[in-house]
Design an enzyme around this catalytic site. Structure first.
Site, PDB file in Angstrom:
ATOM      1  N   SER A 142      -0.183  -3.617  -3.390  1.00 40.97           N
ATOM      2  CA  SER A 142       0.443  -2.372  -2.949  1.00 40.97           C
ATOM      3  C   SER A 142       1.335  -2.677  -1.766  1.00 40.97           C
ATOM      4  O   SER A 142       1.034  -3.581  -0.974  1.00 40.97           O
ATOM      5  CB  SER A 142      -0.626  -1.349  -2.532  1.00 40.97           C
ATOM      6  OG  SER A 142      -0.028  -0.220  -1.903  1.00 40.97           O
ATOM      7  N   TYR A 156      -7.744   0.495   2.918  1.00 42.73           N
ATOM      8  CA  TYR A 156      -7.155   0.184   1.610  1.00 42.73           C
ATOM      9  C   TYR A 156      -6.010  -0.810   1.779  1.00 42.73           C
ATOM     10  O   TYR A 156      -5.882  -1.779   1.013  1.00 42.73           O
ATOM     11  CB  TYR A 156      -6.663   1.473   0.952  1.00 42.73           C
ATOM     12  CG  TYR A 156      -5.919   1.293  -0.344  1.00 42.73           C
ATOM     13  CD1 TYR A 156      -6.599   1.112  -1.547  1.00 42.73           C
ATOM     14  CD2 TYR A 156      -4.527   1.326  -0.381  1.00 42.73           C
ATOM     15  CE1 TYR A 156      -5.911   0.963  -2.745  1.00 42.73           C
ATOM     16  CE2 TYR A 156      -3.831   1.173  -1.570  1.00 42.73           C
ATOM     17  CZ  TYR A 156      -4.526   0.995  -2.744  1.00 42.73           C
ATOM     18  OH  TYR A 156      -3.835   0.845  -3.927  1.00 42.73           O
TER      19      TYR A 156
END
Length: 244
Positions: A142, A156
């Site tokens: 990501s 995250y």
């Protein structure tokens, strides 16, 4: 390597994983869809794979559980043949908000799925691919890994930073075994991943291209990295993020 690629896609039932599964089928892969809980969604995605003329198996799996990962790959080999590709895609965001407000159990689960799950799947894939002449792994990272996701989910982002490091390190470790390891780092994509369904629309103005992405745009990048066209590409983290 056998003529027809056999690729495991974890988290393959919905969103980016479903788009990847469908695209790989179009590009000639037989697909093993690993899913956590939504059997109906997994079967719907499997139907799209079969509609493209490819074979497909669905396997319920918790990628953070070693025994489940072993069963996933065992089933793949038994039903479709030696695994030649892995897309590490299964992930959870965990708590959303400032780190100071995040609960430990939610963060622990996110790290288990997003990091340990990737490690367990990659470990088994490397074992199988080494025995069968090589293959390719694509980890879904990501842009959070480089942007940090302040105020949303720093834990995250940290997990995805670990995914990038895994990609670089493992690629060097297994290159001589004929195994390529790369990652795709999506930006904001229109999927059910977001706690706020309108988040992709709200964030569009901060993206240089002026819009959030579609799952199919991630799937195209993944398929390329698994293909022979990327035969000299390993250890790469490819951002597909509209310029972020």
């Amino acid at each position: 390597m056998q003529h027809t690629p056999v690729t495991v896609v974890t988290g393959g039932s919905r969103g980016i994983g479903a788009a990847i599964s469908a695209r790989l089928a179009e590009d000639g892969h037989d697909v093993v869809i690993g899913y956590r809980s939504d059997e109906a969604a997994a079967e719907k995605t499997a139907e799209s794979v079969r509609a493209a003329g490819r074979r497909c198996v669905t396997v319920q799996v918790d990628t953070a559980a070693e025994a489940d990962v072993e069963r996933l790959f065992d089933t793949a080999a038994e039903r479709l043949g030696p695994v030649t590709g892995l897309v590490n895609n299964a992930g959870v965001s965990g708590p959303v908000g400032p780190l100071a407000e995040a609960d430990a159990e939610g963060m622990r689960r996110a790290l288990e799925v997003n990091v340990l799950g990737y490690l367990l799947c990659a470990r088994r894939a490397v074992r199988d691919m080494t025995a069968n002449g090589g293959g390719a792994i694509v980890n879904i990272s990501s842009v959070a890994a480089t942007l940090g996701s302040p105020g949303e989910y720093v834990h995250y982002a940290a997990a995805k930073g670990a995914v990038d490091t895994l990609t670089v390190g493992l690629s060097k470790e297994v290159a001589a075994d004929g195994i390529r390891v790369n990652a795709v780092a999506p930006g904001v994509i229109w999927t059910e991943f977001h706690a706020d369904p309108q988040r992709p629309a709200k964030l569009a103005s901060g993206i240089p291209m002026g819009r959030s992405g579609r799952p199919e745009e991630i799937a195209g990048a993944v398929s390329w990295l698994l293909s022979d066209d990327a035969s000299y590409t390993t250890g790469t983290v490819l951002k597909v993020s509209g310029g972020r």
